[in-house]
Design an enzyme around this catalytic site. Structure first.
Site, short mmCIF file in Angstrom:
data_model
loop_
_atom_site.label_atom_id
_atom_site.label_comp_id
_atom_site.label_asym_id
_atom_site.label_seq_id
_atom_site.Cartn_x
_atom_site.Cartn_y
_atom_site.Cartn_z
CE LYS A 1 -3.81 2.10 2.50
NZ LYS A 1 -4.53 2.18 3.52
CE LYS B 1 -6.46 2.12 -0.71
NZ LYS B 1 -7.08 2.22 0.53
#
Length: 324
Positions: A196, A249
């Site tokens: 992320k 992400k």
């Protein structure tokens, strides 16, 4: 060599479909939902056209709509009425996500896979993803792990099928796996937000989830966008700690990361087509600069082609309707 070799021979009619290498279907999609304890009617998210915050009594209807479109899974984000420094509204039996999980599972049962986001940012008064030392403005890693374990167990008790930690705390997968196993939830999978990035593409999400931070930023625990080898290390560590699925992400700016992770680990790999990716296409379409359906399809196809097995996207219902 041309003229014997003509690549265009395979690019027309049914032949074009027959030789297509990558398929995109509703079964690839995970639908994000925001359930808000502070409202009694649906609220539009101004920076995300077509996305709403839902009161508790509307979540089942929305989940049914997704199921009717052939979408197999959703992920829940909660907005609580009460926030405090340690996010105590995140793990109670009657807190907002736990109530939403029970309502959806009671109505839809096995017809919808219910995932839950496991993080503290929506529940803390300061908006960060863990316990904070306010003197140094540091997010404390190790004290946060116990709370993440409590959240995961509370979601599993409510009926969640998959828990998905997003806080990028070191050791979070091990802490959650231990907590789940100790409470006899050995069969609950963990989908880790393993890679992320500290991204500017999250802005509209913070409007939707009311999770903006009061000081600093999240660069001390989310990844540097310049790094790719670090993503491989992060994913490997999460797998070793017990992650059953991994996630990248954002998606579109990190297609190379999706590709590397899928080919390196051969693990079920998800990608989150995040709020900024969604909103910029919506805005361009509203201006008439882009064909919304075509750029939506092309963008999500690129994520699938890069190696994602699952795509979390706010376009989920739009794409499913288009594919039908």
């Amino acid at each position: 060599m041309f003229p014997q070799v003509r690549m265009r021979r395979l690019r027309s009619g049914k032949i074009r479909d027959m030789v297509r290498e990558t398929e995109l279907s509703a079964n690839d999609l995970i639908y994000p939902m925001f359930v808000d304890e502070t409202i009694d009617s649906t609220v539009e998210v101004s920076s995300m056209p077509g996305v709403q915050r839902l009161p508790l009594d509307k979540v089942v209807d929305d989940a049914k709509d997704a199921a009717d479109l052939g979408i197999p899974a959703l992920i829940l984000f909660g907005i609580p009425e009460h926030k405090d420094e340690t996010g105590t509204s995140s793990y109670g039996e009657e807190d907002i996500v736990q109530q939403a999980v029970r309502a959806i599972k009671e109505d839809l049962g096995k017809d919808m896979v219910v995932m839950t986001d496991v993080c503290m940012c929506e529940y803390t008064s300061h908006g960060h993803c863990g316990i904070v030392n306010f003197e140094t403005e540091e997010v404390l890693n190790d004290p946060t792990l116990d709370i993440l374990g409590k959240i995961a167990v509370s979601h599993a008790k409510a009926g969640a099928d998959i828990v998905a930690p997003s806080g990028m705390m070191d050791g979070m997968i091990s802490a959650m796996r231990t907590a789940l196993d100790e409470e006899n939830f050995k069969n609950i999978p963990i989908m880790s937000y393993a890679a992320k990035y500290s991204s500017a593409f999250y802005g509209p999400f913070r409007d939707a989830a009311d999770s903006g931070f009061q000081f600093g930023d999240r660069s001390a625990y989310q990844m540097d966008p310049a790094n790719s080898d670090e993503a491989i290390r992060e994913v490997e560590l999460d797998i070793l700690e017990g992650a059953d699925m991994v996630m990248v992400k954002p998606a579109l700016p990190y297609l190379d990361i999706i590709y590397r992770i899928k080919h390196e680990f051969k693990m079920p790999t998800a990608a989150y087509n995040v709020s900024g990716e969604y909103s910029m296409l919506k805005a361009a379409a509203e201006k008439g600069w882009l064909d919304e359906n075509k750029v939506m399809y092309e963008s999500l196809m690129s994520i699938k082609r890069a190696g994602a097995d699952m795509i979390l996207t706010y376009f989920a219902k739009d794409l499913a309707r288009m594919l039908k």
